[in-house]
Design a protein around this motif. Structure first.
Motif, PDB file in Angstrom:
ATOM      1  N   GLY A   1      -4.763  -5.441  -5.095  1.00 33.37           N
ATOM      2  CA  GLY A   1      -5.897  -6.312  -4.822  1.00 33.37           C
ATOM      3  C   GLY A   1      -5.546  -7.408  -3.826  1.00 33.37           C
ATOM      4  O   GLY A   1      -4.386  -7.590  -3.452  1.00 33.37           O
ATOM      5  N   MET A   2      -6.554  -8.138  -3.428  1.00 39.92           N
ATOM      6  CA  MET A   2      -6.348  -9.217  -2.465  1.00 39.92           C
ATOM      7  C   MET A   2      -5.498 -10.342  -3.048  1.00 39.92           C
ATOM      8  O   MET A   2      -4.747 -11.004  -2.322  1.00 39.92           O
ATOM      9  N   ASP A   3      -5.573 -10.568  -4.337  1.00 41.73           N
ATOM     10  CA  ASP A   3      -4.743 -11.589  -4.967  1.00 41.73           C
ATOM     11  C   ASP A   3      -3.264 -11.220  -4.870  1.00 41.73           C
ATOM     12  O   ASP A   3      -2.414 -12.079  -4.576  1.00 41.73           O
TER      13      ASP A   3
ATOM     14  N   TYR B   1       0.827  -1.207   0.000  1.00 44.46           N
ATOM     15  CA  TYR B   1       0.000   0.000   0.000  1.00 44.46           C
ATOM     16  C   TYR B   1       0.862   1.258   0.000  1.00 44.46           C
ATOM     17  O   TYR B   1       0.542   2.248  -0.667  1.00 44.46           O
ATOM     18  N   TYR B   2       1.961   1.219   0.763  1.00 42.81           N
ATOM     19  CA  TYR B   2       2.790   2.418   0.912  1.00 42.81           C
ATOM     20  C   TYR B   2       3.541   2.732  -0.384  1.00 42.81           C
ATOM     21  O   TYR B   2       3.743   3.897  -0.717  1.00 42.81           O
ATOM     22  N   THR B   3       3.947   1.709  -1.106  1.00 45.37           N
ATOM     23  CA  THR B   3       4.726   1.940  -2.333  1.00 45.37           C
ATOM     24  C   THR B   3       3.865   2.056  -3.582  1.00 45.37           C
ATOM     25  O   THR B   3       4.211   2.787  -4.517  1.00 45.37           O
ATOM     26  N   ARG B   4       2.733   1.345  -3.616  1.00 44.27           N
ATOM     27  CA  ARG B   4       1.912   1.313  -4.832  1.00 44.27           C
ATOM     28  C   ARG B   4       0.580   2.054  -4.705  1.00 44.27           C
ATOM     29  O   ARG B   4      -0.073   2.334  -5.714  1.00 44.27           O
ATOM     30  N   GLY B   5       0.151   2.319  -3.487  1.00 45.13           N
ATOM     31  CA  GLY B   5      -1.160   2.909  -3.275  1.00 45.13           C
ATOM     32  C   GLY B   5      -2.168   1.857  -2.849  1.00 45.13           C
ATOM     33  O   GLY B   5      -1.963   0.655  -3.082  1.00 45.13           O
TER      34      GLY B   5
ATOM     35  N   GLN C   1     -10.067 -15.533   5.830  1.00 44.71           N
ATOM     36  CA  GLN C   1     -10.412 -15.969   7.186  1.00 44.71           C
ATOM     37  C   GLN C   1      -9.993 -14.926   8.218  1.00 44.71           C
ATOM     38  O   GLN C   1     -10.717 -14.643   9.170  1.00 44.71           O
ATOM     39  N   LEU C   2      -8.816 -14.360   7.993  1.00 45.33           N
ATOM     40  CA  LEU C   2      -8.275 -13.382   8.943  1.00 45.33           C
ATOM     41  C   LEU C   2      -8.770 -11.964   8.678  1.00 45.33           C
ATOM     42  O   LEU C   2      -8.921 -11.168   9.601  1.00 45.33           O
ATOM     43  N   PHE C   3      -9.011 -11.667   7.398  1.00 43.18           N
ATOM     44  CA  PHE C   3      -9.470 -10.336   7.018  1.00 43.18           C
ATOM     45  C   PHE C   3     -10.613 -10.499   6.009  1.00 43.18           C
ATOM     46  O   PHE C   3     -10.361 -10.651   4.807  1.00 43.18           O
ATOM     47  N   PRO C   4     -11.836 -10.486   6.472  1.00 41.84           N
ATOM     48  CA  PRO C   4     -12.988 -10.727   5.592  1.00 41.84           C
ATOM     49  C   PRO C   4     -13.135  -9.741   4.433  1.00 41.84           C
ATOM     50  O   PRO C   4     -13.773 -10.052   3.432  1.00 41.84           O
ATOM     51  N   SER C   5     -12.546  -8.548   4.554  1.00 41.30           N
ATOM     52  CA  SER C   5     -12.636  -7.571   3.482  1.00 41.30           C
ATOM     53  C   SER C   5     -11.320  -6.806   3.358  1.00 41.30           C
ATOM     54  O   SER C   5     -10.511  -6.783   4.294  1.00 41.30           O
ATOM     55  N   LYS C   6     -11.139  -6.168   2.227  1.00 37.08           N
ATOM     56  CA  LYS C   6      -9.942  -5.355   2.031  1.00 37.08           C
ATOM     57  C   LYS C   6      -9.904  -4.202   3.029  1.00 37.08           C
ATOM     58  O   LYS C   6      -8.829  -3.810   3.503  1.00 37.08           O
ATOM     59  N   ASN C   7     -11.074  -3.668   3.354  1.00 40.00           N
ATOM     60  CA  ASN C   7     -11.113  -2.566   4.316  1.00 40.00           C
ATOM     61  C   ASN C   7     -10.551  -2.988   5.670  1.00 40.00           C
ATOM     62  O   ASN C   7      -9.905  -2.196   6.361  1.00 40.00           O
TER      63      ASN C   7
END
Length: 204
Positions: free
Chosen positions: A27-29, A18-22, A44-50
């Motif tokens: 994406g999650m992939d 996120y810090y280098t690319r925005g 399982q650990l993070f149900p959404s990107k948010n």
């Protein structure tokens, strides 16, 4: 590897991406590949990107607070502690992967459409100003100095990120010295004025 270890591994990978690319471009992939976990484990650990974004920002807030406080505690006098804030910025700006304030970046990219991001970005900036307020209180000057010093720091972060000039922290440090010394001088003058008035004999 237990659940918490997987969680921290994902957060660390997300922070780098996120810090280098925005935030929007990752994406999650891509995060799955960078973290070396399965997509199933990731969700399982993070149900959404948010959820990932907020975990990253909370982690950055914690790292900022700990790093800043370490610099400040190592300084001597209350005046030196205030100036240590800009020493912290200088070290940060010189890091090879410096891309500006992660909270400003997040707010600029997502703040208009994501209230969670907007709220944590504002909270981060308010907490920094509050921290400066505590340091300003120790030198016994007008509390408005904290706002002025915060604006200097914020401006230095943005300037360094856009221009790539780490020297922005040094210029902010120089300006902070002027503001702090002027505030101390005013506080001293006010104190002397109060003492002199108290010593004026009455006509009685």
């Amino acid at each position: 590897m237990n659940k918490e270890e997987y969680r921290q591994r994902i957060i660390a990978a997300a922070d780098r991406l996120y810090y280098t690319r925005g935030f929007s471009s990752v994406g999650m992939d891509q995060l799955r590949d960078a973290a070396g976990v399965s997509l199933r484990r990731l969700y399982q650990l993070f149900p959404s990107k948010n959820d990932v974004v907020m975990a990253v920002l909370r982690g950055r807030r914690r790292m900022w607070a700990e790093g800043l406080d370490e610099h400040v505690r190592a300084a001597g006098t209350p005046r030196e502690k205030l100036l240590a804030v800009y020493g912290f910025l200088s070290d940060w700006f010189c890091e090879e992967d410096f891309r500006g304030c992660g909270f400003i970046n997040a707010f600029a990219e997502l703040g208009a459409v994501n209230s969670d991001v907007a709220d944590i970005a504002r909270e981060h900036k308010v907490s920094f100003q509050r921290y400066l307020g505590e340091l300003v209180e120790r030198i016994g000057v007008d509390p408005s100095l904290a706002v002025q010093l915060a604006l200097l720091a914020e401006g230095a972060q943005t300037t360094a990120a856009i221009t790539g000039q780490a020297e922005a922290a040094d210029r902010a440090h120089e300006a902070a010295e002027v503001l702090i010394d002027a505030a101390l001088e005013r506080a001293g003058s006010d104190s002397r004025g109060k003492n002199s008035r108290a010593c004026v004999p009455s006509d009685a």
